[in-house]
Design a protein around this motif. Structure first.
Motif, PDB file in Angstrom:
ATOM      1  N   ALA A 151       0.547  -1.467   0.027  1.00  0.00           N
ATOM      2  CA  ALA A 151       0.080  -0.279  -0.068  1.00  0.00           C
ATOM      3  C   ALA A 151       0.928   1.552   0.032  1.00  0.00           C
ATOM      4  O   ALA A 151       1.923   1.689   1.185  1.00  0.00           O
ATOM      5  CB  ALA A 151      -0.860  -0.101   0.962  1.00  0.00           C
ATOM      6  N   THR A 152       0.508   2.064  -0.736  1.00  0.00           N
ATOM      7  CA  THR A 152       1.365   3.495  -0.995  1.00  0.00           C
ATOM      8  C   THR A 152       0.418   4.100   0.538  1.00  0.00           C
ATOM      9  O   THR A 152      -0.499   4.461   0.688  1.00  0.00           O
ATOM     10  CB  THR A 152       0.859   4.360  -2.184  1.00  0.00           C
ATOM     11  N   ASP A 153       1.787   5.345   0.957  1.00  0.00           N
ATOM     12  CA  ASP A 153       0.830   6.278   1.689  1.00  0.00           C
ATOM     13  C   ASP A 153       2.017   7.713   1.836  1.00  0.00           C
ATOM     14  O   ASP A 153       3.029   7.720   2.678  1.00  0.00           O
ATOM     15  CB  ASP A 153       1.086   5.478   2.970  1.00  0.00           C
ATOM     16  N   PRO A 154       2.291   8.192   0.434  1.00  0.00           N
ATOM     17  CA  PRO A 154       3.089   9.395   0.689  1.00  0.00           C
ATOM     18  C   PRO A 154       2.628  10.506   2.045  1.00  0.00           C
ATOM     19  O   PRO A 154       2.141  10.520   1.859  1.00  0.00           O
ATOM     20  CB  PRO A 154       2.452   9.985  -0.915  1.00  0.00           C
ATOM     21  N   GLN A 155       3.941  10.739   2.558  1.00  0.00           N
ATOM     22  CA  GLN A 155       4.791  11.686   3.279  1.00  0.00           C
ATOM     23  C   GLN A 155       5.200  13.032   2.995  1.00  0.00           C
ATOM     24  O   GLN A 155       4.462  14.082   3.119  1.00  0.00           O
ATOM     25  CB  GLN A 155       5.200  11.236   4.110  1.00  0.00           C
ATOM     26  N   SER A 156       4.575  13.428   1.379  1.00  0.00           N
ATOM     27  CA  SER A 156       4.753  14.383   0.402  1.00  0.00           C
ATOM     28  C   SER A 156       4.140  14.903  -0.473  1.00  0.00           C
ATOM     29  O   SER A 156       3.629  14.179  -1.210  1.00  0.00           O
ATOM     30  CB  SER A 156       6.515  14.611   0.027  1.00  0.00           C
ATOM     31  N   VAL A 157       4.019  16.422  -0.502  1.00  0.00           N
ATOM     32  CA  VAL A 157       3.824  16.496  -1.828  1.00  0.00           C
ATOM     33  C   VAL A 157       4.024  16.146  -3.521  1.00  0.00           C
ATOM     34  O   VAL A 157       3.146  15.416  -4.119  1.00  0.00           O
ATOM     35  CB  VAL A 157       3.512  17.916  -2.555  1.00  0.00           C
ATOM     36  N   TYR A 158       5.266  16.207  -3.861  1.00  0.00           N
ATOM     37  CA  TYR A 158       6.171  14.896  -4.093  1.00  0.00           C
ATOM     38  C   TYR A 158       5.336  13.559  -4.638  1.00  0.00           C
ATOM     39  O   TYR A 158       5.104  13.359  -5.210  1.00  0.00           O
ATOM     40  CB  TYR A 158       7.398  14.861  -3.914  1.00  0.00           C
ATOM     41  N   GLY A 159       5.211  12.839  -3.127  1.00  0.00           N
ATOM     42  CA  GLY A 159       4.900  11.240  -3.512  1.00  0.00           C
ATOM     43  C   GLY A 159       4.016  10.929  -4.163  1.00  0.00           C
ATOM     44  O   GLY A 159       3.551  10.163  -4.748  1.00  0.00           O
ATOM     45  N   ARG A 160       3.056  11.980  -3.496  1.00  0.00           N
ATOM     46  CA  ARG A 160       1.204  12.308  -3.460  1.00  0.00           C
ATOM     47  C   ARG A 160       1.702  12.305  -5.182  1.00  0.00           C
ATOM     48  O   ARG A 160       0.460  11.655  -5.961  1.00  0.00           O
ATOM     49  CB  ARG A 160       0.429  12.790  -2.614  1.00  0.00           C
ATOM     50  N   THR A 161       1.607  13.383  -5.525  1.00  0.00           N
ATOM     51  CA  THR A 161       1.603  13.468  -7.091  1.00  0.00           C
ATOM     52  C   THR A 161       1.949  12.318  -7.994  1.00  0.00           C
ATOM     53  O   THR A 161       1.454  11.792  -8.894  1.00  0.00           O
ATOM     54  CB  THR A 161       2.111  14.801  -7.261  1.00  0.00           C
ATOM     55  N   LYS A 162       3.140  11.861  -7.313  1.00  0.00           N
ATOM     56  CA  LYS A 162       3.953  11.262  -8.814  1.00  0.00           C
ATOM     57  C   LYS A 162       3.304   9.435  -8.254  1.00  0.00           C
ATOM     58  O   LYS A 162       2.668   8.953  -8.804  1.00  0.00           O
ATOM     59  CB  LYS A 162       5.127  10.633  -7.921  1.00  0.00           C
ATOM     60  N   ARG A 163       2.141   9.903  -6.834  1.00  0.00           N
ATOM     61  CA  ARG A 163       1.104   8.188  -6.558  1.00  0.00           C
ATOM     62  C   ARG A 163      -0.513   8.517  -7.395  1.00  0.00           C
ATOM     63  O   ARG A 163      -0.007   7.233  -7.948  1.00  0.00           O
ATOM     64  CB  ARG A 163       1.004   8.165  -5.321  1.00  0.00           C
ATOM     65  N   ASP A 164       0.020   9.886  -7.456  1.00  0.00           N
ATOM     66  CA  ASP A 164      -1.725   9.644  -8.512  1.00  0.00           C
ATOM     67  C   ASP A 164      -1.178   9.376 -10.298  1.00  0.00           C
ATOM     68  O   ASP A 164      -2.142   9.275 -10.616  1.00  0.00           O
ATOM     69  CB  ASP A 164      -1.956  11.497  -8.450  1.00  0.00           C
ATOM     70  N   GLY A 165      -0.418  10.180 -10.543  1.00  0.00           N
ATOM     71  CA  GLY A 165      -0.016   9.900 -12.181  1.00  0.00           C
ATOM     72  C   GLY A 165       0.304   8.594 -11.640  1.00  0.00           C
ATOM     73  O   GLY A 165       0.253   7.734 -13.341  1.00  0.00           O
ATOM     74  N   GLU A 166       0.259   7.129 -10.785  1.00  0.00           N
ATOM     75  CA  GLU A 166       0.752   6.253 -11.354  1.00  0.00           C
ATOM     76  C   GLU A 166      -0.628   5.419 -11.346  1.00  0.00           C
ATOM     77  O   GLU A 166      -0.497   4.704 -12.286  1.00  0.00           O
ATOM     78  CB  GLU A 166       1.352   4.858 -10.033  1.00  0.00           C
ATOM     79  N   VAL A 167      -2.008   6.051 -10.867  1.00  0.00           N
ATOM     80  CA  VAL A 167      -3.042   5.403 -10.708  1.00  0.00           C
ATOM     81  C   VAL A 167      -3.074   5.969 -12.231  1.00  0.00           C
ATOM     82  O   VAL A 167      -4.457   4.750 -12.323  1.00  0.00           O
ATOM     83  CB  VAL A 167      -3.633   5.911  -9.362  1.00  0.00           C
ATOM     84  N   ALA A 168      -3.308   6.881 -12.455  1.00  0.00           N
ATOM     85  CA  ALA A 168      -3.890   7.289 -13.483  1.00  0.00           C
ATOM     86  C   ALA A 168      -3.255   6.405 -15.019  1.00  0.00           C
ATOM     87  O   ALA A 168      -3.910   6.243 -15.909  1.00  0.00           O
ATOM     88  CB  ALA A 168      -3.709   8.788 -14.341  1.00  0.00           C
ATOM     89  N   ILE A 169      -1.801   6.417 -14.520  1.00  0.00           N
ATOM     90  CA  ILE A 169      -1.548   5.283 -16.116  1.00  0.00           C
ATOM     91  C   ILE A 169      -2.173   4.203 -15.974  1.00  0.00           C
ATOM     92  O   ILE A 169      -2.164   3.579 -16.439  1.00  0.00           O
ATOM     93  CB  ILE A 169       0.043   5.343 -15.938  1.00  0.00           C
ATOM     94  N   VAL A 170      -2.197   3.604 -14.465  1.00  0.00           N
ATOM     95  CA  VAL A 170      -3.086   2.263 -14.789  1.00  0.00           C
ATOM     96  C   VAL A 170      -4.317   1.975 -15.520  1.00  0.00           C
ATOM     97  O   VAL A 170      -4.821   1.536 -16.341  1.00  0.00           O
ATOM     98  CB  VAL A 170      -3.132   1.120 -13.288  1.00  0.00           C
ATOM     99  N   LYS A 171      -5.355   3.718 -14.672  1.00  0.00           N
ATOM    100  CA  LYS A 171      -6.378   3.457 -15.249  1.00  0.00           C
ATOM    101  C   LYS A 171      -6.507   3.241 -16.610  1.00  0.00           C
ATOM    102  O   LYS A 171      -8.077   2.733 -17.357  1.00  0.00           O
ATOM    103  CB  LYS A 171      -7.186   4.346 -14.479  1.00  0.00           C
ATOM    104  N   ALA A 172      -5.531   3.654 -16.535  1.00  0.00           N
ATOM    105  CA  ALA A 172      -5.420   4.530 -18.611  1.00  0.00           C
ATOM    106  C   ALA A 172      -5.621   2.895 -19.814  1.00  0.00           C
ATOM    107  O   ALA A 172      -5.906   3.020 -20.776  1.00  0.00           O
ATOM    108  CB  ALA A 172      -3.888   4.561 -19.340  1.00  0.00           C
ATOM    109  N   GLY A 173      -5.256   1.758 -19.458  1.00  0.00           N
ATOM    110  CA  GLY A 173      -5.534   0.666 -19.664  1.00  0.00           C
ATOM    111  C   GLY A 173      -5.082   0.392 -20.773  1.00  0.00           C
ATOM    112  O   GLY A 173      -5.406  -0.889 -21.729  1.00  0.00           O
ATOM    113  N   GLY A 174      -3.582   0.555 -20.974  1.00  0.00           N
ATOM    114  CA  GLY A 174      -2.769   0.241 -21.809  1.00  0.00           C
ATOM    115  C   GLY A 174      -1.771  -0.531 -21.887  1.00  0.00           C
ATOM    116  O   GLY A 174      -1.815  -1.097 -20.317  1.00  0.00           O
ATOM    117  N   ARG A 175      -0.789  -1.214 -22.781  1.00  0.00           N
ATOM    118  CA  ARG A 175       0.130  -1.686 -22.100  1.00  0.00           C
ATOM    119  C   ARG A 175       1.351  -0.525 -21.337  1.00  0.00           C
ATOM    120  O   ARG A 175       1.731   0.191 -22.080  1.00  0.00           O
ATOM    121  CB  ARG A 175       1.061  -2.631 -22.984  1.00  0.00           C
ATOM    122  N   TYR A 176       1.710  -0.602 -20.204  1.00  0.00           N
ATOM    123  CA  TYR A 176       2.148  -0.154 -19.557  1.00  0.00           C
ATOM    124  C   TYR A 176       3.446  -1.252 -18.279  1.00  0.00           C
ATOM    125  O   TYR A 176       3.660  -1.680 -17.967  1.00  0.00           O
ATOM    126  CB  TYR A 176       1.501   0.767 -18.778  1.00  0.00           C
TER     127      TYR A 176
END
Length: 288
Positions: A117-142
């Motif tokens: 489980a992710t649990d970022p403690q900074s804005v940098y970490g949170r925004t990178k985590r949000d990017g990860e989630v969006a990439i998975v959600k896009a549904g392509g090969r990644y």
């Protein structure tokens, strides 16, 4: 194989450009070619160039500045990769995006696995985590490739900072309670190319992976290794993180479990001591 790279002068992007050759043709986009604060422009760049694969080696990496520049960090680290991933999914081409150990809390004392489980403690970490989630959600090969403590002969990084400070001072105090794996940008670039090649023929290997140098060490011990290898007589005194406060909280445990990366792609953890040797040679160390 034509690979489009977002990022041009950063550490990994620079090493990716060095891989340009007959087998792999690298086109690296600078800000003038694709502004990451304009996600639609990033998607349009993919549409216009029709590459065989895309690697996102660009990010908002000013960790402390991100604490007060949240909107920009969110766009660059989350919205732009989301647009890239969606464009790649539409063209059915692989997309590899580099992420970070900062998506984890930094607690515990065992290596983080990709499924933890992710649990970022900074804005940098949170925004990178949000990017990860969006990439998975896009549904392509990644592939999301989380890494840590990136170093090279280029840009700003811990090795170059230590070489500069070590030449100026007889002693330094360095944080010793943050543990992780220093990772050469050259090795990250090579791993990214291997992964995109694999995803072309084996899209089922899409997922989140870890890649960091071995063995795990502390910043203080890493500094000692740098000074020893560069033959710089600078003494290092260990200090706790509490003695070096920063706007953004750093993970104390940045250890990454990289076993699934090895299993899926045959990419083992590189020895950071060998990476350090190559970096110092490029920087002409040790000095005569």
């Amino acid at each position: 194989m034509k690979i489009l790279v977002f990022g041009h002068s950063g550490q990994v992007a620079t090493e990716l450009r060095a891989l340009d050759g007959d087998d792999v043709q690298i086109t690296a986009l600078a800000r003038a070619d694709a502004d990451l604060t304009d996600p639609a422009a990033c998607a349009a760049a993919i549409d216009a160039r029709a590459p065989d694969a895309v690697i996102n080696a660009a990010a908002y990496t000013a960790v402390d500045k991100a604490e007060s520049d949240t909107d920009t960090a969110q766009i660059i680290n989350a919205d732009a990769p989301a647009a890239m991933a969606q464009a790649c999914a539409a063209h059915d081409i692989p997309f590899v995006s580099i992420s970070t150990d900062y998506v984890f809390s930094g607690a515990e004392d065992t290596p983080w696995a990709p499924a933890d489980a992710t649990d970022p403690q900074s804005v940098y970490g949170r925004t990178k985590r949000d990017g990860e989630v969006a990439i998975v959600k896009a549904g392509g090969r990644y592939a999301v490739l989380r890494t840590s403590w990136v170093v090279s002969a280029h840009g700003n990084n811990f090795v170059k900072t230590m070489l500069r400070l070590g030449a100026e001072r007889e002693a330094l105090t360095i944080v010793a309670d943050q543990i992780g794996g220093p990772t050469g940008a050259a090795e990250i670039a090579q791993a990214c190319v291997i992964i995109v090649k694999t995803l072309i023929s084996q899209p089922r290997k899409s997922g989140i992976y870890h890649f960091s140098g071995a063995p795990d060490t502390s910043w203080a011990d890493f500094a000692r290794a740098i000074f020893d290898a560069a033959k710089i007589p600078c003494a290092v005194t260990d200090i706790p993180s509490t003695d070096y406060p920063t706007p953004a909280k750093r993970p104390q445990n940045s250890r990454l479990d990289c076993t699934t990366t090895d299993a899926a792609f045959g990419i083992s953890r590189p020895d950071w001591r060998e990476s350090l040797t190559h970096i110092l040679l490029k920087l002409d160390f040790p000095k005569d």
